[in-house]
Design a protein around this motif. Sequence first.
Motif, PDB file in Angstrom:
ATOM      1  N   HIS A 175       0.856  -1.198   0.000  1.00 30.02           N
ATOM      2  CA  HIS A 175       0.000   0.000   0.000  1.00 30.02           C
ATOM      3  C   HIS A 175       0.880   1.231   0.000  1.00 30.02           C
ATOM      4  O   HIS A 175       1.565   1.526   0.974  1.00 30.02           O
ATOM      5  CB  HIS A 175      -0.934  -0.030   1.210  1.00 30.02           C
ATOM      6  CG  HIS A 175      -2.064  -0.986   1.027  1.00 30.02           C
ATOM      7  ND1 HIS A 175      -2.821  -1.474   2.058  1.00 30.02           N
ATOM      8  CD2 HIS A 175      -2.573  -1.537  -0.105  1.00 30.02           C
ATOM      9  CE1 HIS A 175      -3.756  -2.285   1.567  1.00 30.02           C
ATOM     10  NE2 HIS A 175      -3.614  -2.345   0.259  1.00 30.02           N
ATOM     11  N   GLU A 178       1.594   3.891   2.625  1.00 26.41           N
ATOM     12  CA  GLU A 178       2.130   3.312   3.866  1.00 26.41           C
ATOM     13  C   GLU A 178       3.630   3.141   3.635  1.00 26.41           C
ATOM     14  O   GLU A 178       4.090   2.143   3.092  1.00 26.41           O
ATOM     15  CB  GLU A 178       1.395   1.997   4.154  1.00 26.41           C
ATOM     16  CG  GLU A 178      -0.120   2.229   4.242  1.00 26.41           C
ATOM     17  CD  GLU A 178      -0.977   0.968   4.209  1.00 26.41           C
ATOM     18  OE1 GLU A 178      -0.419  -0.149   4.310  1.00 26.41           O
ATOM     19  OE2 GLU A 178      -2.204   1.098   4.088  1.00 26.41           O
ATOM     20  N   HIS A 283       2.013  -3.342   6.729  1.00 25.60           N
ATOM     21  CA  HIS A 283       1.083  -2.242   6.423  1.00 25.60           C
ATOM     22  C   HIS A 283       1.205  -1.147   7.471  1.00 25.60           C
ATOM     23  O   HIS A 283       1.852  -1.321   8.499  1.00 25.60           O
ATOM     24  CB  HIS A 283      -0.358  -2.774   6.411  1.00 25.60           C
ATOM     25  CG  HIS A 283      -0.640  -3.671   5.258  1.00 25.60           C
ATOM     26  ND1 HIS A 283      -1.434  -3.293   4.208  1.00 25.60           N
ATOM     27  CD2 HIS A 283      -0.227  -4.931   4.987  1.00 25.60           C
ATOM     28  CE1 HIS A 283      -1.494  -4.284   3.332  1.00 25.60           C
ATOM     29  NE2 HIS A 283      -0.772  -5.297   3.782  1.00 25.60           N
TER      30      HIS A 283
END
Length: 1006
Positions: A175, A178, A283
């Motif tokens: 992600h 992140e 994450h």
Amino acid sequence: MKFKQFSGLLIVSLLAIASGASVVRAQNGWSRDPGQKLDDDYTKKIREYTTETFFNSPLTDYLPASPNVPTPKAVLGDVAGAPGKLPYAEDVYKYMRLLEKASPRAKVFSIGTTEEGREMIAVAIASESLLAKLDENKARLAKLADPRTINLDDKEADTIVAQSFPIYYITGTIHSPETGAPTALMELAYRLVVDDSPYIRNIRDHMVTLITPVVEVDGRNRMVDIYNWHLAHPGQNWPGLVYWGHYVAHDNNRDAIGLSLKLTRNVLNTFTGWKAQVLHDLHESVPYLYDNTIGDEPYNAWVDPILTDEWQMIGWHNVSEMTKFGMPGVFTHGNFDTWSPGYLMFIAATHNGISRLYETFGNGGADTLERTLSPAEYQRTWYKQNPPLPKAKWSQRNNNNYEETALLISLDYFVNNRQLFLKNFYLKSKRSVLKPKNEGPAAYVLPGDDPRPGNQAELLRTLQAQDVEISRATAPFTVAMKKKSTRRVSEPRAVATGSPNTPNPAATPSDAVPRASMSPSPASSPASSTTRTETETRTFPAGTYIVRMDQPYSRIADALLDYQYWSPSDPQSSIYDDTAWTMGELGNVEVVRVTDTKVLDAAMDRVSGDVRSPGGVNSSGGVFVINHNADNALATLRYRLKDVAIEAAEEPFEAGGHKFNRGSFIIRKASVDELQRAATDLGIQVFALADAPAVKTHPVRAARVAVMHTWLSTQDEGWWRLALDQLQVPFTYISTQDAAREADLKRKYDVIVFAPVGRGATAIINGLPMYGNPLPWKKTTLTPNLGNTDETDDMRPGLGWTGLMNLQKFVQSGGVLITAMDSSDFAVTFNFTPGVSAGRPQRLRAIGDILRMKTVDSTSPIAYGYGDSLAMYAFQGPIFNVSNTAGGGGGGRRGGGAREQRTTGRGTPDDPDTPQGRPPAEAPEMPKAEVWEALPLTEEQRRNNGSIIPPAQRPRVVLRYADSRDLFVSGLLDGGDEIAQHAAVIDAPLGNGHVVLFSTNPFWRG
Ligand SMILES: [Zn+2]
């Protein structure tokens, strides 16, 4: 005693002061090597960038020095996690390759490329002697991974376990906003290579740590671009990361079902290729470290309970050790349900490994910021006894401290229990092979006479990409099947009245029910000697595909092909993702779950190579006919032969001894060679006839397609783009801003596809607020990775009223606008679709489930080839109603579709009220219509009414949601009667064009 303790502390403190930076701290058995020098500058910076001492641990508050191995500073110019430093993927790789060059303890492997051609890597770290034995170790692990190779011999497995070392695979920054993982993993790699503390040596000497520092490489580089833009424009708002990967954003972590993205395939192939035991994905979203592996119920129902125990063991140990270090905000459990197998880390769960995931805390970049949390984040709960602070200064270095500390604790725990985990790896694999004899089923069968062989082959290729073995029957075979007496569709309705907060009383008894009884058509009573399930037999033809469950990766096939049932009274109220994914239903392909183990004795061959549907031109003749069976490949063929005139038959017909569906392609003139090549490539059967069949036809043009996106969100439209690219349907990619600039869209395009946006109808018009500075999304020297898909000087303006007019003019002048879910809402709201209204559900809960649709108008080209029903992914509507008047009204559901309520008076509910003292007056029959239909107009409505839509301009319902009792297919459905029977796909004419409205999302996650 007290004094003694105090003096002891004093002495330690004095020693610490005396020995300065080279102090050796020991805590909980963790200790540094006193003989190893520190990198003093680096250590000083770690401490400087850590905002509170308790945001670090004795494992990461120092860095050992090495005379020949460069630290991350060599590439970053500062330490890992330093403020203002976000390395591009290439810089991370550069460092990993420096490490490889400097030390025999690191090896870099290229594991594939992204959609935009950027490299993905995996770095293996272990002692030189272990790295020298990678191949022989892999050969041993392969035997544990496939126990058939050692005849399921536990003794031999024990011997192999004792000789082998495990592989722990860590993946970072899937992600893109992140941002912390890449630098944390650079530094972790350095520590594992260089640090001589006993616990690190133990890890290095007994297992391989495998690291993919950047999973979403395209998105990482775009994120670094906009962060650098932010650094260059202090005080300004910075552009949001509107594109992550080439196609999708956050959903890149929902692709482990369909494997449509290269990153998913590359990580899957690395995990299974290395025969790794763990896949641990990093994450950032939750303060400060949430080991969400343990998560919450409902757990995925297809994984081995050995795995779910492993989650608990490793997760709670992680929390326990970090709590002892005094690091606040470390917890596990939390509210993440572990139901969907779509997450990247779940590749391990469904392939006999261990899936793990950390959510750490990040600032969406490398700025150090004062962060204020919400009460829900900092409040203490039973599983979060040392919660995060309500307010704290937070740095990327803090993030790196947490990530590295937690990972080191996990690696240490894993290496110390490696024999146990390797044995478990073997046991899970063995139990997967024994599935037919234990819980079942024995196999899934995909009949050889499926009317959609192209879609069938596509589904099987997805399973092959999951490393599932596929076999094919060489002769017909017969198996016993449970008789379908009660349809599963009635189940959720029976419990729909339960309160969502009360535990399901059925949960406990069902623990005793063997899995085999939980088939799509269950005889739901527990098996007993007195009740016998009625059986029937079914014979499948030669050529039938068989997915045997006595194979090591049976669990992923079982999970993907089975049906899902999420009880409406499940106590889990915050559902994390889709509740259903049944692949046969979504692929419009028949998949039969067979529990009869005789299926495994059928004559069959293992399929080698990709499953392909047979294609080519059969027989000879000058006219070519292709049956319309709704195989996706037909769309590809239309564009492959873009200069060839293709017609569609408007009625079913028979020709040359074959039956052809309505919509079948008729080609009167084409090069046989070209057709032969295309048909063979695409797995399409073409029948050559001497004469064209006598049937009415219309041309099937290779329409000029535009896909329109907003600058608000490109998440869902990305899946549409991906699907069109996979189908090789060419399209122009335009934004709502382009539509606002282009007065004559029809000149360029025949079809504009407008996928769901997820932001509401007015936001599509308005765009982002126009406060502050422009937000560019452009390729520049400062931001070289932006603009690969589309560009703008300012992301803020939306479609605007001019764009809306241009879009309406496009449809009025003959264009086709295709919308789905909230973009359908947009079309309805802004009057593209007279006679259609869209409501929001009040009671319905259809959370990423699969529902049954019925064909209403099989003469619509949209329905060609589909038959009379179809399962579709659904998520909360909208709920359409249709009417014959432009102002709406008079359409839709009327009192449950039944009679008008009568007034209070004499007689029964069915009697008319009778005024007294005069002869009864006969009330005229009120017009009636089905829920999906418009009510016929009354005489009263017809009189002098300018709102009546001329018959040819009235919305045409193509598909509708099935009746309540047939609606449910898979997942969670509650309150389904609210949407049952309502229109699902509508062809709404406007001027010379059409708007095609979907209430569902026809292109969901590849
Ligand atoms: Zn994430």
